[in-house]
Design a protein around this motif. Structure first.
Motif, PDB file in Angstrom:
ATOM      1  N   TYR A  30      30.126 -41.345   6.167  1.00 26.67           N
ATOM      2  CA  TYR A  30      29.776 -42.759   5.994  1.00 26.67           C
ATOM      3  C   TYR A  30      30.154 -43.554   7.241  1.00 26.67           C
ATOM      4  O   TYR A  30      29.375 -44.387   7.708  1.00 26.67           O
ATOM      5  N   TYR A  31      31.347 -43.310   7.776  1.00 25.62           N
ATOM      6  CA  TYR A  31      31.769 -44.012   8.998  1.00 25.62           C
ATOM      7  C   TYR A  31      30.798 -43.745  10.144  1.00 25.62           C
ATOM      8  O   TYR A  31      30.443 -44.651  10.901  1.00 25.62           O
ATOM      9  N   VAL A  32      30.363 -42.503  10.265  1.00 18.00           N
ATOM     10  CA  VAL A  32      29.406 -42.154  11.324  1.00 18.00           C
ATOM     11  C   VAL A  32      28.086 -42.871  11.068  1.00 18.00           C
ATOM     12  O   VAL A  32      27.504 -43.464  11.984  1.00 18.00           O
ATOM     13  N   GLY A  33      27.620 -42.839   9.820  1.00 14.93           N
ATOM     14  CA  GLY A  33      26.365 -43.513   9.481  1.00 14.93           C
ATOM     15  C   GLY A  33      26.429 -45.008   9.735  1.00 14.93           C
ATOM     16  O   GLY A  33      25.516 -45.583  10.330  1.00 14.93           O
ATOM     17  N   PHE A  34      27.502 -45.639   9.309  1.00 16.34           N
ATOM     18  CA  PHE A  34      27.643 -47.079   9.512  1.00 16.34           C
ATOM     19  C   PHE A  34      27.731 -47.405  11.003  1.00 16.34           C
ATOM     20  O   PHE A  34      27.227 -48.438  11.449  1.00 16.34           O
ATOM     21  N   SER A  35      28.340 -46.524  11.776  1.00 12.74           N
ATOM     22  CA  SER A  35      28.414 -46.735  13.227  1.00 12.74           C
ATOM     23  C   SER A  35      27.029 -46.672  13.848  1.00 12.74           C
ATOM     24  O   SER A  35      26.701 -47.483  14.718  1.00 12.74           O
ATOM     25  N   PHE A  36      26.202 -45.718  13.396  1.00 14.51           N
ATOM     26  CA  PHE A  36      24.810 -45.685  13.858  1.00 14.51           C
ATOM     27  C   PHE A  36      24.111 -46.990  13.485  1.00 14.51           C
ATOM     28  O   PHE A  36      23.378 -47.566  14.292  1.00 14.51           O
ATOM     29  N   PHE A  37      24.343 -47.461  12.269  1.00 13.55           N
ATOM     30  CA  PHE A  37      23.757 -48.718  11.804  1.00 13.55           C
ATOM     31  C   PHE A  37      24.153 -49.871  12.726  1.00 13.55           C
ATOM     32  O   PHE A  37      23.321 -50.683  13.129  1.00 13.55           O
ATOM     33  N   MET A  38      25.427 -49.941  13.071  1.00 13.06           N
ATOM     34  CA  MET A  38      25.915 -51.021  13.927  1.00 13.06           C
ATOM     35  C   MET A  38      25.337 -50.937  15.334  1.00 13.06           C
ATOM     36  O   MET A  38      25.261 -51.932  16.044  1.00 13.06           O
ATOM     37  N   LEU A  39      24.908 -49.748  15.724  1.00 15.87           N
ATOM     38  CA  LEU A  39      24.303 -49.549  17.047  1.00 15.87           C
ATOM     39  C   LEU A  39      22.775 -49.564  16.968  1.00 15.87           C
ATOM     40  O   LEU A  39      22.101 -49.119  17.889  1.00 15.87           O
ATOM     41  N   ASP A  40      22.239 -50.087  15.858  1.00 24.48           N
ATOM     42  CA  ASP A  40      20.796 -50.233  15.646  1.00 24.48           C
ATOM     43  C   ASP A  40      20.033 -48.916  15.653  1.00 24.48           C
ATOM     44  O   ASP A  40      18.880 -48.862  16.075  1.00 24.48           O
ATOM     45  N   ASP A  41      20.655 -47.862  15.183  1.00 23.11           N
ATOM     46  CA  ASP A  41      19.996 -46.564  15.048  1.00 23.11           C
ATOM     47  C   ASP A  41      19.928 -46.229  13.558  1.00 23.11           C
ATOM     48  O   ASP A  41      20.684 -45.395  13.051  1.00 23.11           O
ATOM     49  N   ASP A  42      19.023 -46.909  12.869  1.00 23.96           N
ATOM     50  CA  ASP A  42      18.947 -46.781  11.415  1.00 23.96           C
ATOM     51  C   ASP A  42      18.468 -45.415  10.951  1.00 23.96           C
ATOM     52  O   ASP A  42      18.883 -44.956   9.888  1.00 23.96           O
ATOM     53  N   ALA A  43      17.628 -44.753  11.725  1.00 20.51           N
ATOM     54  CA  ALA A  43      17.154 -43.425  11.322  1.00 20.51           C
ATOM     55  C   ALA A  43      18.322 -42.449  11.218  1.00 20.51           C
ATOM     56  O   ALA A  43      18.437 -41.701  10.234  1.00 20.51           O
ATOM     57  N   ASN A  44      19.195 -42.456  12.206  1.00 16.66           N
ATOM     58  CA  ASN A  44      20.366 -41.577  12.151  1.00 16.66           C
ATOM     59  C   ASN A  44      21.376 -42.052  11.117  1.00 16.66           C
ATOM     60  O   ASN A  44      22.077 -41.238  10.522  1.00 16.66           O
ATOM     61  N   ALA A  45      21.461 -43.348  10.903  1.00 17.05           N
ATOM     62  CA  ALA A  45      22.346 -43.871   9.861  1.00 17.05           C
ATOM     63  C   ALA A  45      21.931 -43.301   8.508  1.00 17.05           C
ATOM     64  O   ALA A  45      22.782 -42.813   7.746  1.00 17.05           O
ATOM     65  N   ILE A  46      20.644 -43.330   8.217  1.00 16.07           N
ATOM     66  CA  ILE A  46      20.137 -42.805   6.937  1.00 16.07           C
ATOM     67  C   ILE A  46      20.471 -41.325   6.794  1.00 16.07           C
ATOM     68  O   ILE A  46      20.900 -40.873   5.725  1.00 16.07           O
ATOM     69  N   LYS A  47      20.308 -40.553   7.866  1.00 19.27           N
ATOM     70  CA  LYS A  47      20.637 -39.124   7.815  1.00 19.27           C
ATOM     71  C   LYS A  47      22.106 -38.910   7.459  1.00 19.27           C
ATOM     72  O   LYS A  47      22.443 -38.044   6.648  1.00 19.27           O
ATOM     73  N   MET A  48      22.975 -39.705   8.085  1.00 19.02           N
ATOM     74  CA  MET A  48      24.411 -39.557   7.814  1.00 19.02           C
ATOM     75  C   MET A  48      24.760 -40.012   6.396  1.00 19.02           C
ATOM     76  O   MET A  48      25.585 -39.393   5.725  1.00 19.02           O
ATOM     77  N   TYR A  49      24.112 -41.085   5.930  1.00 16.69           N
ATOM     78  CA  TYR A  49      24.348 -41.528   4.553  1.00 16.69           C
ATOM     79  C   TYR A  49      23.925 -40.446   3.572  1.00 16.69           C
ATOM     80  O   TYR A  49      24.622 -40.182   2.585  1.00 16.69           O
TER      81      TYR A  49
END
Length: 118
Positions: free
Chosen positions: A51-70
């Protein structure tokens, strides 16, 4: 001489270990670039770390990778409302509105008392 070399190596090792931070510490310090480096080791991480990794992707505007991590975090048992809310936001920012709504609904189901989920 050997003992001095061993002592020096031991000191270097201890120094490196003390400088390293956990994913949670990096996340709390908003060091998102450092947190996303852990994505390479996703299979070794627990749900909360993913989740921390996914949220970090989210904060860096990389939503595709955020979704994968979630998704990986959910697969590892993290099943709280907040992850579905964040996943819904990432879907929303990638214009996948049907998936966004579906995840927002799951977040509400899991915690109907949370205003944030509504």
């Amino acid at each position: 001489m050997k003992s001095k070399i061993i002592s020096l190596l031991l000191l270097l090792f201890v120094t490196q270990v003390s400088k390293s931070q956990s994913i949670e510490e990096l996340f709390e310090n908003e060091e998102f670039e450092s947190v996303i480096k852990y994505a390479e080791k996703a299979d070794e991480l627990n749900g909360e770390e993913l989740y921390y990794v996914g949220f970090s992707f989210f904060m860096l505007d990389d939503d595709a990778n955020a979704i994968k991590m979630y998704d990986k975090a959910i697969g590892k048992g993290l099943d709280d409302d907040f992850i579905y809310l964040q996943k819904g936001l990432s879907f929303r920012y990638t214009n996948q509105n049907v998936e966004a709504i579906r995840n927002f609904e799951i977040a509400v189901e899991k915690n109907p008392e949370s205003q944030e989920n509504h």
